[in-house]
Design a protein around this motif. Sequence first.
Motif, short mmCIF file in Angstrom:
data_model
loop_
_atom_site.label_atom_id
_atom_site.label_comp_id
_atom_site.label_asym_id
_atom_site.label_seq_id
_atom_site.Cartn_x
_atom_site.Cartn_y
_atom_site.Cartn_z
N VAL A 181 0.85 -1.25 -0.07
CA VAL A 181 -0.13 -0.09 0.06
C VAL A 181 0.86 1.28 -0.02
O VAL A 181 1.38 1.47 0.93
N GLN A 182 0.82 1.96 -1.08
CA GLN A 182 1.63 3.26 -0.94
C GLN A 182 0.82 4.45 -0.39
O GLN A 182 1.49 5.16 0.29
N SER A 183 -0.59 4.28 -0.37
CA SER A 183 -1.29 5.13 0.66
C SER A 183 -2.82 4.55 0.60
O SER A 183 -3.20 3.73 -0.22
N LEU A 184 -3.65 5.11 1.79
CA LEU A 184 -4.86 4.46 1.85
C LEU A 184 -5.85 5.93 1.77
O LEU A 184 -5.47 6.95 2.54
N THR A 185 -7.01 5.90 1.29
CA THR A 185 -8.11 6.87 1.11
C THR A 185 -9.38 6.11 1.62
O THR A 185 -9.93 5.16 1.03
N SER A 186 -9.76 6.34 2.84
CA SER A 186 -10.84 5.68 3.52
C SER A 186 -12.09 6.56 3.30
O SER A 186 -12.22 7.86 3.97
N ILE A 187 -13.12 6.44 2.52
CA ILE A 187 -14.29 7.45 2.18
C ILE A 187 -15.42 6.68 2.88
O ILE A 187 -15.67 5.80 2.75
N MET A 188 -16.03 7.63 4.00
CA MET A 188 -17.42 7.44 4.37
C MET A 188 -17.73 6.11 4.88
O MET A 188 -18.30 5.42 4.66
N SER A 189 -16.68 5.58 5.75
CA SER A 189 -16.39 4.44 6.29
C SER A 189 -16.30 4.54 7.93
O SER A 189 -16.42 5.42 8.48
N GLU A 205 -8.93 9.76 13.80
CA GLU A 205 -8.18 9.58 15.23
C GLU A 205 -7.29 8.66 15.43
O GLU A 205 -6.26 8.66 16.10
N LEU A 206 -7.89 7.46 14.89
CA LEU A 206 -6.82 6.36 15.13
C LEU A 206 -5.51 6.16 14.36
O LEU A 206 -4.68 5.50 14.89
N VAL A 207 -5.65 6.42 13.21
CA VAL A 207 -4.72 6.31 12.23
C VAL A 207 -3.49 7.43 12.42
O VAL A 207 -3.66 8.69 12.37
N PRO A 208 -2.33 7.20 12.75
CA PRO A 208 -1.29 7.97 13.18
C PRO A 208 -0.98 8.98 11.85
O PRO A 208 -0.88 8.39 10.79
N GLY A 209 -1.20 10.25 11.84
CA GLY A 209 -0.47 11.01 10.92
C GLY A 209 -1.78 11.27 9.65
O GLY A 209 -1.42 11.69 8.89
N SER A 238 -16.07 -9.51 11.00
CA SER A 238 -14.51 -9.23 10.95
C SER A 238 -14.18 -8.27 12.14
O SER A 238 -12.98 -8.13 12.44
N GLY A 239 -15.17 -7.76 13.16
CA GLY A 239 -14.83 -7.17 14.12
C GLY A 239 -14.24 -5.83 14.22
O GLY A 239 -14.30 -5.10 13.05
N ASP A 240 -13.77 -5.18 15.17
CA ASP A 240 -12.91 -4.06 15.30
C ASP A 240 -11.70 -3.98 14.93
O ASP A 240 -10.89 -4.58 15.40
N ARG A 241 -11.28 -2.90 14.26
CA ARG A 241 -9.93 -2.85 13.74
C ARG A 241 -9.26 -1.70 14.19
O ARG A 241 -8.01 -1.14 14.11
N SER A 242 -9.79 -0.99 15.36
CA SER A 242 -9.12 -0.02 16.09
C SER A 242 -7.69 -0.07 16.59
O SER A 242 -6.76 0.68 16.15
N ASP A 243 -7.36 -1.14 17.21
CA ASP A 243 -6.05 -1.45 17.53
C ASP A 243 -4.99 -1.47 16.49
O ASP A 243 -4.05 -1.04 16.61
N ALA A 244 -5.57 -2.14 15.39
CA ALA A 244 -4.61 -2.36 14.22
C ALA A 244 -4.52 -1.06 13.46
O ALA A 244 -3.29 -0.71 12.89
N LEU A 245 -5.58 -0.23 13.43
CA LEU A 245 -5.47 1.01 12.86
C LEU A 245 -4.34 1.89 13.52
O LEU A 245 -3.61 2.85 13.14
N ARG A 246 -4.39 1.82 15.02
CA ARG A 246 -3.50 2.67 15.57
C ARG A 246 -1.95 2.29 15.20
O ARG A 246 -0.94 3.10 15.64
N GLN A 247 -1.78 1.16 14.84
CA GLN A 247 -0.42 0.73 14.47
C GLN A 247 0.01 0.85 12.85
O GLN A 247 1.19 0.66 12.57
N LEU A 248 -0.94 1.47 12.13
CA LEU A 248 -0.86 1.56 10.94
C LEU A 248 0.50 2.76 10.71
O LEU A 248 0.33 3.69 11.25
N ASN A 249 1.10 2.59 9.65
CA ASN A 249 2.10 3.09 9.18
C ASN A 249 2.08 3.35 7.67
O ASN A 249 2.97 3.18 6.91
N VAL A 250 0.98 3.61 7.31
CA VAL A 250 0.54 4.35 5.85
C VAL A 250 0.08 5.63 5.91
O VAL A 250 -0.97 5.95 6.59
#
Length: 295
Positions: A137-145, A257-261, A222-234
């Motif tokens: 993944v070069q970048s992520l764009t999350s729309i209305m999610s 809020e969850l995804v750093p930067g 699939s559950g809650d992705r919060s913890d994994a999103l906190r660790q995301l470096n994308v």
Amino acid sequence: MAQLTLPNGINIEYDTRGDAKNPTLIWIMGFTAQMTAWHEDFLNLFADAGFHVVRFDNRDCGLSHKHDGVMVDTGKVTMEAMMGDTITVEVPYTLHDMANDAIGVLDHLGIEKAHVIGASMGGMIAQTVAIDHPHRVQSLTSIMSVPGDLAYGSPTEEAMAALLAEPSADRAEYIESASTWAVWCSKKHFDLQEAKERAAREYDRSFYPEGAHRQLAAIYASGDRSDALRQLNVPTLVIHGRDDTLLTPSGGERTAELVPGSTFMFVADMGHDVPKPLWPLFVDSITSHARRAQK
């Protein structure tokens, strides 16, 4: 348009536009939405801006693989998720499998890295791609999610009722039912005639309401992705509409809020859709985000 068969036997319908030598944007659509919901004219703007554009039908939708006759107790999965219980129901696939489908498309096209863009359930899949396959993944764009934490982004009762209403198998009635989309679409920009034309195209291409139950089960299982999103470096861009009633704005705010930067873009006069008057804003923000990520 073309079709590929993944190593797991899943068939995926896809198409591309633009020069394959250019950076790739892969677009993932949402719950029960075919890839054609990404309008060709919209995607052509990104190809014209110097990107290679890929879109595909999720499994159980459009012209991709159908899990015909596979039953799932969607009600029980949903209830267990809402109660915070361990999911005991067996589901045919999860968002992780759907994310792997996206990676399979990139593998087939020989693309090592891509800018991954998803809307609604497609945003959940895009987030999962970034979590499971960050090196692709070069970048992520999350729309209305949303991030999968059910405390955020809950739909209004009216919007949920419209979404889960059993669609009519009669073509004319199905087309007329597009008027119900107004409950979650942009209040300022909703075009009933355009909605009916889209409904007609989708009905004629692939009317497959059976897939909705399995896709919904995949979301809740699939559950809650919060913890994994906190660790995301994308590099991540989160876009959400102020008028969204289907996945309400707190879902986008929480994702950012969850995804750093990450960068959060809160859009006025946008609901749970990508209306044509807002296309220039989307093209500018997404292309700028992608170019920054390539530096």
